[in-house]
Design a protein around this motif. Structure first.
Motif, PDB file in Angstrom:
ATOM      1  N   VAL A  66       0.850  -1.199   0.000  1.00 34.64           N
ATOM      2  CA  VAL A  66       0.000   0.000   0.000  1.00 34.64           C
ATOM      3  C   VAL A  66       0.882   1.243   0.000  1.00 34.64           C
ATOM      4  O   VAL A  66       0.637   2.200  -0.754  1.00 34.64           O
ATOM      5  CB  VAL A  66      -0.940   0.005   1.229  1.00 34.64           C
ATOM      6  CG1 VAL A  66      -1.730   1.308   1.305  1.00 34.64           C
ATOM      7  CG2 VAL A  66      -1.889  -1.191   1.163  1.00 34.64           C
ATOM      8  N   GLY A  70      -0.354   2.325  -3.341  1.00 35.09           N
ATOM      9  CA  GLY A  70      -1.689   2.874  -3.105  1.00 35.09           C
ATOM     10  C   GLY A  70      -2.769   1.826  -3.265  1.00 35.09           C
ATOM     11  O   GLY A  70      -2.654   0.703  -2.775  1.00 35.09           O
ATOM     12  N   LEU A  71      -3.817   2.174  -3.994  1.00 41.54           N
ATOM     13  CA  LEU A  71      -5.002   1.321  -4.088  1.00 41.54           C
ATOM     14  C   LEU A  71      -4.689  -0.084  -4.593  1.00 41.54           C
ATOM     15  O   LEU A  71      -5.245  -1.072  -4.092  1.00 41.54           O
ATOM     16  CB  LEU A  71      -6.041   1.979  -5.004  1.00 41.54           C
ATOM     17  CG  LEU A  71      -7.327   1.177  -5.233  1.00 41.54           C
ATOM     18  CD1 LEU A  71      -8.025   0.833  -3.930  1.00 41.54           C
ATOM     19  CD2 LEU A  71      -8.282   1.951  -6.130  1.00 41.54           C
ATOM     20  N   LEU A 213      -4.979  10.415   3.129  1.00 40.47           N
ATOM     21  CA  LEU A 213      -5.167   9.939   1.745  1.00 40.47           C
ATOM     22  C   LEU A 213      -5.184  11.123   0.777  1.00 40.47           C
ATOM     23  O   LEU A 213      -4.620  11.043  -0.321  1.00 40.47           O
ATOM     24  CB  LEU A 213      -6.488   9.182   1.642  1.00 40.47           C
ATOM     25  CG  LEU A 213      -6.445   7.686   1.955  1.00 40.47           C
ATOM     26  CD1 LEU A 213      -7.856   7.105   1.892  1.00 40.47           C
ATOM     27  CD2 LEU A 213      -5.551   6.944   0.977  1.00 40.47           C
ATOM     28  N   ALA A 214      -5.845  12.197   1.195  1.00 43.19           N
ATOM     29  CA  ALA A 214      -5.882  13.393   0.331  1.00 43.19           C
ATOM     30  C   ALA A 214      -4.472  13.932   0.121  1.00 43.19           C
ATOM     31  O   ALA A 214      -4.093  14.285  -1.008  1.00 43.19           O
ATOM     32  CB  ALA A 214      -6.788  14.446   0.961  1.00 43.19           C
ATOM     33  N   SER A 217      -2.465  11.877  -2.250  1.00 40.03           N
ATOM     34  CA  SER A 217      -2.910  11.942  -3.649  1.00 40.03           C
ATOM     35  C   SER A 217      -2.682  13.308  -4.289  1.00 40.03           C
ATOM     36  O   SER A 217      -3.082  13.520  -5.431  1.00 40.03           O
ATOM     37  CB  SER A 217      -4.401  11.593  -3.728  1.00 40.03           C
ATOM     38  OG  SER A 217      -4.601  10.270  -3.310  1.00 40.03           O
ATOM     39  N   PHE A 289      -2.364   8.088  -5.709  1.00 45.10           N
ATOM     40  CA  PHE A 289      -2.348   7.057  -4.674  1.00 45.10           C
ATOM     41  C   PHE A 289      -3.691   6.333  -4.525  1.00 45.10           C
ATOM     42  O   PHE A 289      -3.739   5.125  -4.309  1.00 45.10           O
ATOM     43  CB  PHE A 289      -1.961   7.704  -3.331  1.00 45.10           C
ATOM     44  CG  PHE A 289      -1.651   6.742  -2.242  1.00 45.10           C
ATOM     45  CD1 PHE A 289      -0.377   6.215  -2.087  1.00 45.10           C
ATOM     46  CD2 PHE A 289      -2.640   6.337  -1.350  1.00 45.10           C
ATOM     47  CE1 PHE A 289      -0.088   5.319  -1.067  1.00 45.10           C
ATOM     48  CE2 PHE A 289      -2.360   5.450  -0.327  1.00 45.10           C
ATOM     49  CZ  PHE A 289      -1.090   4.945  -0.189  1.00 45.10           C
ATOM     50  N   THR A 290      -4.784   7.091  -4.627  1.00 45.59           N
ATOM     51  CA  THR A 290      -6.099   6.483  -4.370  1.00 45.59           C
ATOM     52  C   THR A 290      -6.739   5.900  -5.624  1.00 45.59           C
ATOM     53  O   THR A 290      -7.886   5.456  -5.581  1.00 45.59           O
ATOM     54  CB  THR A 290      -7.065   7.530  -3.775  1.00 45.59           C
ATOM     55  OG1 THR A 290      -7.052   8.673  -4.615  1.00 45.59           O
ATOM     56  CG2 THR A 290      -6.665   7.905  -2.374  1.00 45.59           C
ATOM     57  N   GLU A 291      -6.014   5.895  -6.739  1.00 41.38           N
ATOM     58  CA  GLU A 291      -6.598   5.368  -7.980  1.00 41.38           C
ATOM     59  C   GLU A 291      -5.929   4.047  -8.368  1.00 41.38           C
ATOM     60  O   GLU A 291      -4.772   3.807  -8.012  1.00 41.38           O
ATOM     61  CB  GLU A 291      -6.436   6.395  -9.108  1.00 41.38           C
ATOM     62  CG  GLU A 291      -7.251   7.654  -8.868  1.00 41.38           C
ATOM     63  CD  GLU A 291      -7.277   8.563 -10.084  1.00 41.38           C
ATOM     64  OE1 GLU A 291      -7.014   8.086 -11.205  1.00 41.38           O
ATOM     65  OE2 GLU A 291      -7.556   9.760  -9.903  1.00 41.38           O
ATOM     66  N   PRO A 292      -6.644   3.212  -9.105  1.00 38.43           N
ATOM     67  CA  PRO A 292      -6.050   1.936  -9.536  1.00 38.43           C
ATOM     68  C   PRO A 292      -5.098   2.135 -10.711  1.00 38.43           C
ATOM     69  O   PRO A 292      -5.233   3.111 -11.448  1.00 38.43           O
ATOM     70  CB  PRO A 292      -7.277   1.125  -9.966  1.00 38.43           C
ATOM     71  CG  PRO A 292      -8.272   2.152 -10.410  1.00 38.43           C
ATOM     72  CD  PRO A 292      -8.033   3.359  -9.545  1.00 38.43           C
ATOM     73  N   VAL A 354      -0.682   3.867   4.544  1.00 39.14           N
ATOM     74  CA  VAL A 354      -0.971   5.286   4.282  1.00 39.14           C
ATOM     75  C   VAL A 354      -0.256   6.164   5.315  1.00 39.14           C
ATOM     76  O   VAL A 354       0.356   7.186   4.968  1.00 39.14           O
ATOM     77  CB  VAL A 354      -2.497   5.535   4.338  1.00 39.14           C
ATOM     78  CG1 VAL A 354      -2.799   7.017   4.131  1.00 39.14           C
ATOM     79  CG2 VAL A 354      -3.213   4.709   3.275  1.00 39.14           C
TER      80      VAL A 354
ATOM     81  N   TYR B  67     -13.602   5.632  -9.442  1.00 36.92           N
ATOM     82  CA  TYR B  67     -12.179   5.528  -9.087  1.00 36.92           C
ATOM     83  C   TYR B  67     -11.446   6.873  -8.986  1.00 36.92           C
ATOM     84  O   TYR B  67     -10.337   6.920  -8.478  1.00 36.92           O
ATOM     85  CB  TYR B  67     -11.422   4.601 -10.055  1.00 36.92           C
ATOM     86  CG  TYR B  67     -11.349   5.070 -11.488  1.00 36.92           C
ATOM     87  CD1 TYR B  67     -10.472   6.065 -11.884  1.00 36.92           C
ATOM     88  CD2 TYR B  67     -12.144   4.480 -12.469  1.00 36.92           C
ATOM     89  CE1 TYR B  67     -10.396   6.489 -13.200  1.00 36.92           C
ATOM     90  CE2 TYR B  67     -12.081   4.900 -13.794  1.00 36.92           C
ATOM     91  CZ  TYR B  67     -11.202   5.889 -14.150  1.00 36.92           C
ATOM     92  OH  TYR B  67     -11.125   6.305 -15.457  1.00 36.92           O
ATOM     93  N   GLY B  73     -12.711  13.211   2.277  1.00 35.46           N
ATOM     94  CA  GLY B  73     -11.276  13.476   2.338  1.00 35.46           C
ATOM     95  C   GLY B  73     -10.654  12.985   1.044  1.00 35.46           C
ATOM     96  O   GLY B  73     -11.110  13.322  -0.044  1.00 35.46           O
ATOM     97  N   GLY B  74      -9.616  12.155   1.167  1.00 33.08           N
ATOM     98  CA  GLY B  74      -8.997  11.599  -0.030  1.00 33.08           C
ATOM     99  C   GLY B  74      -9.644  10.319  -0.521  1.00 33.08           C
ATOM    100  O   GLY B  74      -9.236   9.774  -1.556  1.00 33.08           O
ATOM    101  N   TYR B  79     -11.595   3.371  -3.329  1.00 37.42           N
ATOM    102  CA  TYR B  79     -10.672   3.134  -2.209  1.00 37.42           C
ATOM    103  C   TYR B  79     -11.455   2.793  -0.942  1.00 37.42           C
ATOM    104  O   TYR B  79     -11.108   1.863  -0.208  1.00 37.42           O
ATOM    105  CB  TYR B  79      -9.796   4.369  -1.984  1.00 37.42           C
ATOM    106  CG  TYR B  79      -8.529   4.070  -1.213  1.00 37.42           C
ATOM    107  CD1 TYR B  79      -7.305   3.978  -1.869  1.00 37.42           C
ATOM    108  CD2 TYR B  79      -8.554   3.839   0.153  1.00 37.42           C
ATOM    109  CE1 TYR B  79      -6.146   3.685  -1.170  1.00 37.42           C
ATOM    110  CE2 TYR B  79      -7.402   3.539   0.858  1.00 37.42           C
ATOM    111  CZ  TYR B  79      -6.196   3.467   0.192  1.00 37.42           C
ATOM    112  OH  TYR B  79      -5.055   3.159   0.882  1.00 37.42           O
TER     113      TYR B  79
END
Lengths: 610, 133
Positions: A66, A70-71, A213-214, A217, A289-292, A354, B67, B73-74, B79
């Motif tokens: 992770v 990320g995701l 997470l924000a 990313s 980070f939060t996307e595949p 994270v 996605y 938030g993020g 996710y």
């Protein structure tokens, strides 16, 4: 390695050995040695299955994956957990109702042929070896990181493999399934404690999950790599650029000065660099980070999920544990609790991943120093995240707890694998074919010898991995090798188990053909992939395409099922006593009888035999 | 003998038409009823499980709002589902399935026992039409 970590790891080892010696008094029969007397209740069994299941890949690898990806890294956690749904829905209860000791026993009992029992034994051994190899590799690399030097004239890696292998072989041979079960229960709760402690300390340090997470990313993911001077300056013919050029787009002038100095010095070895990432799924988007898309393209998004979900139901050391339940219903309840336990664990592991990004970046920015190599505010080796974060957040104590957790993860998984392999050799081969008239004492002795023999083979494989350069060919070898084991298990066992339990018309020839196709197909594709990574075969043509398949399950599982269906239809030779077999798998008279006399209640694992 | 299971196994008798454990008996007809009900339950849950599990990567490939758009938030929906909600889904599925399977087992156990008793009574009442079990 710090003193507290040494004390905690030695304490873990001593406790493990004491538990095994304690259990030895209650291991008299083969049912005790392989199945803990079939008296393990759902909660205890769920803890032991969770300990069996959570290996170094889960404890060190998921948080690291992770942190790095990320995701796409989070999928490891979700897939590992999701696999148990297949077990609870289709396998746990019927397998337990059928009784017996091992998966090979099931194959023999269901299809009535010695041929399929021996092929199943072969598949159990090969799957176990595929799973054992990354654990032994993990033992060597963890020793390198935590201890840093070898003993008795061996280097650090070899010392880790030999010491960990020897300790586990000893405690499994002495304690059998009862000792292993007790140890796995303890080891699982230690793992859970260590993981949750890191999470609690992170939240105590001001970590906020949505905000972190924000933050992560805001910029695209940065890859880290260690490269030689030659690798840094070699021009990629496809892009016309060097790794040095790519690194210069990410790293600060001060960081690049270190790289320049390394290249100019002409020194051997490698220098860590930060490199830009690309999105393999949505090529026009930044890799956030939060996307595949950091690890898997569209094809691999599906095949990886299927490999993990189907693979869990094909791990022989997990399936064997279902025979230790007192009833089919208890087997289902065990699996529910497994899902709860490992679910909590797998929710926590990505949180660590994270949290590590901001905490390590801020720690380094404040002038902190780490033993683990870093570049651009990131760990170069993501698998070092857990102990590193433990040290930053909780000092030597928390690092010690995490270090002991890493060894507990290896101990519990390798212990289960050794029992599964010993069952295959000692029970399925020796007791059935070599010496059917063996006394209980002889059988237990052979089981113990099998444990020692298989442990020796595992150690040799662990030592062979760096010898053949596999650790250089794959950047995340532990996670990759674990997924190979899942793939072999999913391809070899799951089609046979699903059709054997749920389709009465499955014939012995069909099941045998399906197992062989799944087993040979998956192993062949894995070896082609290895050869391609090592540069032995190219990427062109059919061979190149097959070799590029990272996860063979998407092809080999359906191929195995189709083979079973087609061959069974063509064959049509059902076992003569198929109705009796069917009543054994799906009948309830046994459970009614057990209920009437209270035999379905969990007894003590420590009852002495008269 | 200390092992309950071994004790149970030692009392098993029967042939290809029935299996007897002490006073309790399964016939192939009663087991067929059990099997069909269990298969319906397991495969229904299995279909939901695989539909949801494979819908996640499918949405990851084709549904941008899933996605790419932060919702907390993020957290994107993707996710949030993979890291947290998926486990609640698994726990709910496993819990409700286990409870339903237990209830099914109980119901079918009684049904199977009733079928066996009814068969035995019928055979007793009509000895000329069939063999007594």
């Amino acid at each position: 390695m710090n003193t507290i970590a040494i004390i905690l790891v030695i304490g873990l080892v001593v406790f493990t050995i004491v538990l095994s010696i304690f259990s030895r008094r209650f291991t008299r029969t083969t049912a005790d040695f392989y199945l803990a007397g079939r008296k393990v209740g759902p909660f205890s069994n769920a803890s032991a299955i969770s300990g069996d299941y959570l290996s170094a890949a889960s404890f060190l690898g998921v948080a690291g994956a992770v942190y790095a990806s990320g995701l796409d890294g989070v999928w490891y956690a979700a897939g590992f957990a999701g696999g148990f749904m297949l077990v609870v829905l289709f396998i746990a209860s019927p397998l337990r109702r059928f009784g017996e000791y091992t998966v090979a026993d099931f194959a023999f009992g269901r299809f009535g042929s010695h041929r399929i029992r021996l092929i199943t034994v072969l598949a159990v051994l090969l799957t176990s070896l595929f799973y054992m190899a990354p654990q032994m590799f993990g033992a060597g690399t963890t020793w390198q990181v935590l201890v840093g030097k070898g003993i008795l004239g061996m280097d650090a890696y070899t010392s880790g493999v030999v010491v960990v292998g020897a300790i586990i072989a000893f405690y499994v041979a002495v304690g059998g399934m009862k000792g292993t079960t007790l140890n796995q229960i303890f080891q699982f709760w230690w793992l859970m404690f260590a993981m949750l402690m890191v999470v609690f300390f992170a939240f105590g340090n001001g970590f906020n999950y949505p905000n972190a997470l924000a933050d992560a990313s805001e910029q695209p993911i940065v890859n880290t790599k260690q490269l030689t001077a030659a690798e840094l300056t070699a021009v990629n013919p496809e892009t016309g650029k060097t790794f040095y050029d790519d690194a210069a787009t990410i790293m600060t002038p001060e960081e690049m000065a270190v790289v320049d100095e390394f290249i100019e010095s002409g020194a051997e070895g490698k220098v860590p660099v930060a490199l830009p990432s690309s999105n393999k799924l949505h090529e026009l988007r930044d890799m956030l980070f939060t996307e595949p898309g950091h690890r898997y393209n569209a094809f691999d998004q599906f095949s990886m999920v299927l490999a993990l979900v189907l693979g869990t139901a094909g791990l022989p050391h997990i399936l064997n544990r279902y025979y230790t339940n007192p009833s089919g219903s208890a087997a289902r309840r065990s699996t529910f609790w497994v899902l709860v336990f490992i679910g909590v664990f797998y929710i926590a592991a990505p949180i660590v991943g994270v949290a590590g990004i901001g905490i390590i970046r801020d720690f380094l920015a404040d002038g902190g120093t780490l033993n683990a190599p870093t570049v651009h505010g990131l760990l170069v080796k993501p698998d070092q995240l857990m102990p590193t974060l433990g040290e930053i957040l909780g000092g030597q104590w928390l690092m010690g707890v995490v270090s002991a957790g890493a060894f507990a993860a290896m101990f519990s998984t390798v212990g289960g694998l050794l029992i599964a392999a010993a069952s295959a050799i000692g029970h399925d081969v020796y007791e059935k074919y070599v010496n059917p008239n063996a006394s209980e004492a002889q059988r237990v002795v052979v089981g113990k010898i099998s444990v020692l023999g298989f442990a020796a083979v595992a150690m040799l494989i662990g030592l062979a991995i760096p010898y053949f350069g596999l650790d250089q060919a794959y950047p995340a070898l532990i996670a990759m090798m674990v997924t190979w084991a899942f793939s072999v298990g999913a391809s070899a066992f799951v089609p046979m188990l699903l059709t054997g339990i749920w389709w009465k018309d499955t014939t012995e020839r069909g099941a045998t053909a399906g197992m062989l196709v799944g087993l040979i197909g998956s192993i062949s594709i894995i070896f082609l992939n290895i050869l391609q990574q090592l540069g032995t075969i190219g990427k062109d043509g059919l061979l190149g395409f097959v070799g590029s398949l990272t996860y063979p399950v998407l092809f080999t599982f359906p191929l195995g099922v189709l083979t079973i269906i087609i061959v069974s239809k063509l064959d049509g030779q059902l076992p003569k006593n198929v109705d009796r077999i069917w009543m054994r798998i799906h009948g309830t008279a046994s459970e009614r009888y057990e209920k009437q006399y209270g035999l379905d209640k969990v007894g003590s694992m420590f009852a002495k035999h008269e | 003998m200390g092992d309950a299971r071994l004790h149970v196994i030692s009392t098993v008798t029967g042939d290809d038409t029935h299996v007897r454990h002490g006073d309790h008996m399964d016939t192939i007809e009663s087991v067929d009823v059990v099997f069909k009900a269990q298969r319906k339950l397991s495969f229904s849950y299995g279909a939901v499980f695989f539909a949801v599990t494979l819908a996640i990567p499918a949405a990851s490939v084709w549904w941008e709002s899933w996605y790419a758009v932060p919702i907390w938030g993020g957290f994107t929906a993707n996710y949030l589902f993979v890291a947290l909600v998926y486990y609640v889904f698994l726990w709910t599925m496993a819990w409700t399935y286990s409870k339903q399977a237990d209830r099914l087992d109980d119901r079918l156990m009684h049904m199977a026992a009733d079928m066996v008793v009814a068969d035995a009574a019928r055979a007793h009442d009509e000895p000329g039409e069939g063999e007594q079990r």
